[in-house]
Motif scaffolding. Structure first.
Motif, short mmCIF file in Angstrom:
data_model
loop_
_atom_site.label_atom_id
_atom_site.label_comp_id
_atom_site.label_asym_id
_atom_site.label_seq_id
_atom_site.Cartn_x
_atom_site.Cartn_y
_atom_site.Cartn_z
N GLY A 62 0.83 -1.34 -0.06
CA GLY A 62 0.00 0.05 0.15
C GLY A 62 0.87 1.48 0.32
O GLY A 62 2.25 1.18 0.03
N THR A 63 0.20 2.51 0.08
CA THR A 63 0.81 3.69 0.10
C THR A 63 0.44 4.30 1.28
O THR A 63 -0.57 4.50 1.42
CB THR A 63 0.42 4.70 -1.22
N MET A 64 1.57 4.54 2.02
CA MET A 64 1.23 5.27 3.46
C MET A 64 1.63 6.64 3.51
O MET A 64 2.49 6.93 2.78
CB MET A 64 2.00 4.52 4.31
N TYR A 65 0.71 7.38 3.86
CA TYR A 65 1.02 8.77 4.17
C TYR A 65 1.34 9.09 5.58
O TYR A 65 0.68 8.78 6.50
CB TYR A 65 -0.10 9.65 3.79
N THR A 66 2.55 9.74 5.87
CA THR A 66 2.78 10.11 7.48
C THR A 66 3.23 11.30 7.55
O THR A 66 4.14 11.62 7.04
CB THR A 66 3.69 9.28 7.97
N PHE A 89 4.45 10.62 1.53
CA PHE A 89 4.07 9.18 0.98
C PHE A 89 5.25 8.15 0.86
O PHE A 89 6.24 8.56 0.41
CB PHE A 89 3.59 9.59 -0.40
N ASP A 122 2.00 -4.63 3.72
CA ASP A 122 1.11 -4.84 4.61
C ASP A 122 0.51 -6.35 4.80
O ASP A 122 0.57 -6.96 3.83
CB ASP A 122 -0.16 -3.91 4.61
N ILE A 176 4.44 0.80 1.40
CA ILE A 176 4.55 -0.24 2.81
C ILE A 176 3.99 -1.57 2.18
O ILE A 176 3.19 -1.76 1.36
CB ILE A 176 3.99 0.15 3.97
#
Lengths: 245, 245
Positions: free
Chosen positions: B8-12, B16, B21, B19
């Protein structure tokens, strides 16, 4: 949203005491489509016209709703039936059409900040008081259009979609936010409604992700303080392609 | 319990990143009772014999199970059908018998410490990894007999009850612990199985409490660090009458 007070016995670190608790209420409604009984639903007793309209659209029983009336515990939906409804039990959630969900078409794109705005709007007083409710919100053109709560996760989706359908909001310009998990049944409902973006506080499943991929939905999960995960169609989230927006 | 990896694509906090999962898998099974198709269930792909046996007992379709076989995605239960099964959609959870649940008879009494032991046993690795599972545990004679996980809250109850039924554990000597909420459908399943004590990390509803009261179940909710709330039949929790045990 009906809440009731109930006296319980609380145990805290060795001590028993009486407490006065807020309890969420559970009701049963029968859904009729064109005067034929379709099923019974356990739900919370508000937004019942929306629940009926949304269920019919989200289950792809019909494309348009002609009329919804509620009489006591009966919800009557009039609609020209188009899909063939094949009932299936969903993972911890209602019956749904087992057919292939529809493909979503929308040019909508949003900034990451909008995801957090949707996520914040999900929270409610009743949820905090009882710990026993799910909620969904519908954003239309970037603004909160409605928030619906229910003891049933699927019902909250039906209710907000029903609101859009009854008020003729174009669903391709909407975003849905949900407290609950997103297995294929939940994502399929949103696809049948034609909403392009799902924001959930919770997780998905393999088939939930596959359904989002196939139907063209941007599935955003684990939307929490400062972070979220995009599983499918990230192109609708501005900046996710590394362009910086 | 099948888990899959998914990118997936994580936004923190403004950034971006990709990741890897862990995603929980969702399968569909068809339940046959005496070779007649009853319904389809979305569930996790383990403890399927237990799922079939437990569903039939918890829905009060039969009092005893003769045989359960699983062939691919089909679960066949042979049982002498006693109840009349009237399907109803449950709040965020499967179909269940709409009839009145049975009354539980049991002299079982436990210390408050046992409630916390049950509550601790609910936790699992898969739950922590995916955030997308429910779990139920069954304690028999004070000891953990089994823990079952599933994407469906109701399925976890069916699975642990099925385990007891297939292994001939007397259900009146059991305690069930659940991650999930306890509306009437969940409490009714436990009543039909004859288990006298429910421990849940989560909340109940008005009808969930009423069902526990009527069927003689001790319903313990919000079992968390150092505390819990008893809504019904507190006499089974030692010390709750102020006697100090």
């Amino acid at each position: 949203m009906r809440l009731e007070r109930y006296t319980g016995t609380m145990y805290t670190n060795g001590v028993f005491s009486d407490i006065d608790d807020q309890i969420v209420c559970e009701d049963t409604f029968t859904l009729y489509v064109n005067n034929t009984q379709l099923l019974k639903m356990v739900a919370s007793d508000d937004h019942l016209r929306e629940l009926g309209a949304g269920f019919v659209i989200c289950s792809h029983i019909a494309d348009h709703i002609q009329n919804v009336t509620v009489c006591d515990d009966r919800i009557y939906v009039d609609a020209e039936v188009t899909g063939d409804f094949q009932e299936i039990l969903e993972s911890s959630g209602g019956a749904a059409n087992h057919g292939t969900p529809r493909r979503v078409r929308s040019d909508q794109r949003v900034k990451p900040e909008k995801i957090f705005e949707v996520r914040s709007a999900i929270q409610s007083d009743a949820w905090l008081k009882t710990g026993a409710l799910h909620a969904s919100v519908l954003f239309y053109n970037g603004e909160l259009a409605i928030r619906c709560e229910d003891i049933g996760r699927h019902n909250t989706v039906d209710k907000v979609v029903g609101h859009a359908v009854l008020n003729k909001l174009p669903l391709s310009d909407c975003i849905i936010g949900c407290t609950g998990r997103q297995p294929s049944g939940m994502v399929g409902k949103v696809a049948n409604a034609g909403i392009p973006i799902i924001v959930s506080r919770a997780a998905s499943t393999d088939r939930g992700i596959a359904t989002a991929e196939e139907t063209g939905i941007t599935l955003v999960c684990f939307a929490r303080e400062g972070r979220f995960t995009i599983y499918t169609h990230p192109e609708r989230i501005i900046g996710s392609d590394g362009s910086g927006g």
